[in-house]
Design an enzyme around this catalytic site. Structure first.
Site, PDB file in Angstrom:
ATOM      1  N   ASN A   1      20.060 -11.053  25.250  1.00 39.91           N
ATOM      2  CA  ASN A   1      19.227 -12.174  25.385  1.00 39.91           C
ATOM      3  C   ASN A   1      17.842 -11.752  25.512  1.00 39.91           C
ATOM      4  O   ASN A   1      17.382 -11.753  26.742  1.00 39.91           O
ATOM      5  CB  ASN A   1      19.860 -13.163  26.265  1.00 39.91           C
ATOM      6  CG  ASN A   1      21.106 -13.693  26.274  1.00 39.91           C
ATOM      7  OD1 ASN A   1      21.479 -14.448  25.676  1.00 39.91           O
ATOM      8  ND2 ASN A   1      22.376 -12.741  26.743  1.00 39.91           N
ATOM      9  N   GLU A   2      17.323 -12.055  24.398  1.00 43.32           N
ATOM     10  CA  GLU A   2      15.793 -11.429  24.223  1.00 43.32           C
ATOM     11  C   GLU A   2      14.850 -12.590  24.753  1.00 43.32           C
ATOM     12  O   GLU A   2      15.316 -13.611  24.850  1.00 43.32           O
ATOM     13  CB  GLU A   2      15.579 -10.867  22.800  1.00 43.32           C
ATOM     14  CG  GLU A   2      16.221  -9.783  22.108  1.00 43.32           C
ATOM     15  CD  GLU A   2      16.114  -8.566  22.798  1.00 43.32           C
ATOM     16  OE1 GLU A   2      15.393  -8.472  24.109  1.00 43.32           O
ATOM     17  OE2 GLU A   2      16.529  -7.457  22.159  1.00 43.32           O
ATOM     18  N   PRO A   3      13.549 -12.183  24.786  1.00 41.57           N
ATOM     19  CA  PRO A   3      12.783 -13.268  25.248  1.00 41.57           C
ATOM     20  C   PRO A   3      12.851 -14.585  24.294  1.00 41.57           C
ATOM     21  O   PRO A   3      12.866 -14.394  23.188  1.00 41.57           O
ATOM     22  CB  PRO A   3      11.285 -12.451  25.111  1.00 41.57           C
ATOM     23  CG  PRO A   3      11.590 -10.798  25.083  1.00 41.57           C
ATOM     24  CD  PRO A   3      12.869 -10.937  24.907  1.00 41.57           C
TER      25      PRO A   3
END
Ligand code: F6R
Length: 632
Positions: A164-166
């Site tokens: 879950n990236e930025p």
């Protein structure tokens, strides 16, 4: 272990989630494995399954090793365990070297008795048109088991949990995402080069993770320290996904001391709690104040302390001038010139890769040579993984051209045939394929010849370089085998032969499964065995230098070695000899475009500047060391 509870107002009031700090990553792994095993026992008694959420990457490896040990030595039964992995690269075939399917088999599933149909990992090989329904099915499967009991997480330097990236939202479910640049850089070593790292992944969403009944996020190594500070001390935000865990009623961060080192309670503990003003904390506070105010130590006055939450220190000392004088004198005493360094002694310098020696302690090496010490530089691993194929081609061409001149192989045809075979192999090699033994050996030779040229620059000769070629490294992959008996024996033999008065060791606080930390561990085991076998008399002084990336903090270093401009030039010339790592290194480390020689130069000049700003003499550059009798 230090435990702080969630919430505000306590001694760790900056922390917005429960944090446990462990002295040793192994201790952390045991604690997590013990929690899993107790859940399994509870499940058995209640006759139900235990559902685990599992990560991959370097962080959970210790936990997986411990679970395997519990299976093998204590017969722990995994038959009631159901697992859901967090993520998988996309696209990715399950049998690929880098797939998380393969990772989980190699590191856990092949060694414990979880029934095959109770193991779930997102499938990176589904067709693009099926990804969405695959993600829905994954969610449905998690729900059908009654949800995840315990979710283990790592954290990426982008702040991701799972992938879950930025920009990820708290409600996000399992889906296809695009990997952040920093994540791809960090994965580059597994794929041999960044360009081979997939651009996408399938990951459980933050919402999926948050529904777990219990969550443990683990982080080890100093490279995680900045993101851990943000995840723990910033309010929840979508730039650092791990901050969402602050909303979970039963989430905790398990950290080793290196990963915790940027937390306010570690860096400036006096800001968050009453501290015991021992010598080390006092020194740390005075240096911090001097650097924060950009004022030399001896120019600090009482109001400076009072205005920066250091009242207690002032009361403890009564006299600020005396306090500053003592800290200053302590630092001054740690500056060692050449005539104060060992002379005419036996010294073994352990270099994890062929180049860490000159990068991290090239200045020291030169002075120790000049002082007439008997030096042996022991290169622990062959470093072959970090050599470009192009360099092999260049060296083969050289051999081909030089062979007749050197009257080497009698048959030039035979030589050319062999060279052709290797060149063909290189041309046909798949991206990220493991090299043949032959090519690995050629790459090792390239690094050996560079290492010899480098030590020659600082006044040593070929016979002073020793290539230990430790077996744990020789997997041909970034993932190494565990340190074994043979690795330790090779080091013990060297110690017995050289009987060193001093040894130099890379004391990095990086990832415990990284090569530097594994080398450190191997030396520690070897030293203990060496002492046991030779009697307690043999106790070399251990000098820790700090790997290729960072330098010791000023308040932690025991020795500062000033370097002149000429010293630094010689050191850089030695680093230049590592041509295969120059211009563009295969594993330069993420987010730092500087070459190794530039980093070494900047690091040494920064140390000199820091000393200067504290009020010490204005050196051109300086190296820093920590000395210990027992390796921590
Ligand atoms: C991998 C995963 C990631 C990793 C993170 C840290 O399954 O979910 O979030 O946990 O990238 O990786 P390491 O542990 O290799 O630093």
């Amino acid at each position: 272990m230090i435990h702080s509870e969630n919430g505000t107002g306590g001694p760790t009031r900056m922390e917005r989630v429960a944090v446990l700090i462990f002295e040793d990553p192994a201790q952390m792994a045991q604690r997590v494995a013990a929690r899993i095993s107790s859940l399994m026992h509870e499940g058995k008694e209640a006759n139900r399954y235990v559902v685990l959420g599992l990560p991959t990457g370097s962080t959970p490896i210790g936990v997986y090793h411990e679970l395997i040990r519990l299976r093998q030595q204590e017969d722990l039964d995994f038959s009631n365990v159901v697992t859901f992995n967090l993520d998988e690269y996309y696209p990715m075939q399950p049998q690929s070297l880098q797939s998380y399917h393969r990772f989980m088999r190699e590191n856990l599933f092949d060694h414990v008795n979880i029934p095959e149909d109770q193991i779930h990992i997102p499938d990176g090989s589904v067709a693009p048109s099926e990804v969405e329904s695959h993600c829905h099915q994954y969610e449905a499967m998690i729900r059908s088991t009654g949800g995840i009991d315990l979710m283990l997480l790592g954290i990426g330097r982008s702040g991701h949990i799972g992938f879950n990236e930025p920009g990820s939202k708290m409600e996000d479910r399992t889906r296809l995402i695009v990997l952040d640049e920093i994540t791809r850089k960090d994965a580059a070593s597994d794929f041999f080069e960044e360009r081979y790292v997939p651009r996408q992944a399938i990951t459980m969403g933050v919402g999926t993770i948050m529904e777990s009944r219990e969550i443990i996020l683990m982080a080890t190594g100093e490279h995680k320290a900045p993101i851990i500070k943000r995840a723990v001390e910033e309010p929840p935000n979508e730039i650092v996904s791990a901050t969402y865990l602050q909303h979970h009623p039963n989430a905790a961060f398990y950290l080793d001391r290196a990963a915790a080192s940027d937390l306010t309670r570690e860096r400036t503990p006096w800001l968050v709690r009453a501290v015991d003003w021992d010598k080390q904390v006092t020194k740390k506070a005075v240096i911090w104040l001097s650097r924060t105010l950009k004022k030399a130590i001896q120019q600090l006055d009482a109001p400076d302390f009072h205005r920066h939450h250091l009242h207690e220190l002032v009361y403890a000392w009564g006299n600020v001038d005396e306090l500053c004088r003592q800290v200053f004198e302590d630092l001054r005493g740690r500056v060692l010139y050449k005539n104060q360094l060992p002379t005419d002694t036996s010294i073994v310098v352990f270099s994890p890769h062929p180049d860490d020696d000159v990068i991290s302690m090239g200045g020291m090496l030169k002075k120790l040579v000049e002082n007439g010490n008997r030096l042996q530089v022991a290169y622990m691993t062959n470093g072959s993984v970090a050599v470009f194929d192009q360099d092999v081609r260049r060296h083969l061409r050289f051999v081909e051209l030089a062979n007749p001149l050197l009257e080497g192989l009698r048959s030039q045809d035979l030589l050319e045939e062999r060279i052709d075979r290797i060149l063909r192999y290189l041309d046909e090699k798949e991206p990220a394929q493991v090299d043949t033994d032959e090519v690995q050996a050629l790459k090792a030779f390239i690094r050996y010849t560079e290492a010899i040229s480098a030590v020659e620059v600082i006044g040593l000769s070929e016979s002073d370089a020793r290539f230990l070629d430790l077996p744990f490294y020789k997997t041909g992959r970034v993932k190494k085998d565990p340190v074994g008996d043979e690795d330790v024996r090779i080091i013990v033999d060297l110690l017995k032969e050289r009987k060193p008065d001093h040894i130099f060791v890379a004391g990095d606080l990086s990832d415990p499964h990284g090569t530097h930390r594994m080398c450190y561990h191997a030396i520690k085991l070897a030293l203990a065995r060496y002492r046991k076998e030779t009697g307690d008399g043999e106790k070399p002084l251990v000098w820790l230098y700090r790997g290729a990336w960072q330098e010791w903090e000023i308040d932690v270093a025991d020795v500062f070695l000033p370097l002149s401009k000429a010293d630094l030039t010689t050191k850089i010339e030695a680093i230049f000899k590592h041509e295969s790592q120059k211009d563009r290194a295969l594993f330069p480390g993420a987010y730092d475009d500087r070459e190794f020689w530039q980093r070494a130069r900047d690091r040494n000049c920064d140390t000199a500047n820091a000393l200067d700003e504290l009020g010490l003499p204005e050196f051109y550059a300086a190296e820093a060391y920590v000395t210990v009798r027992e390796m921590p």
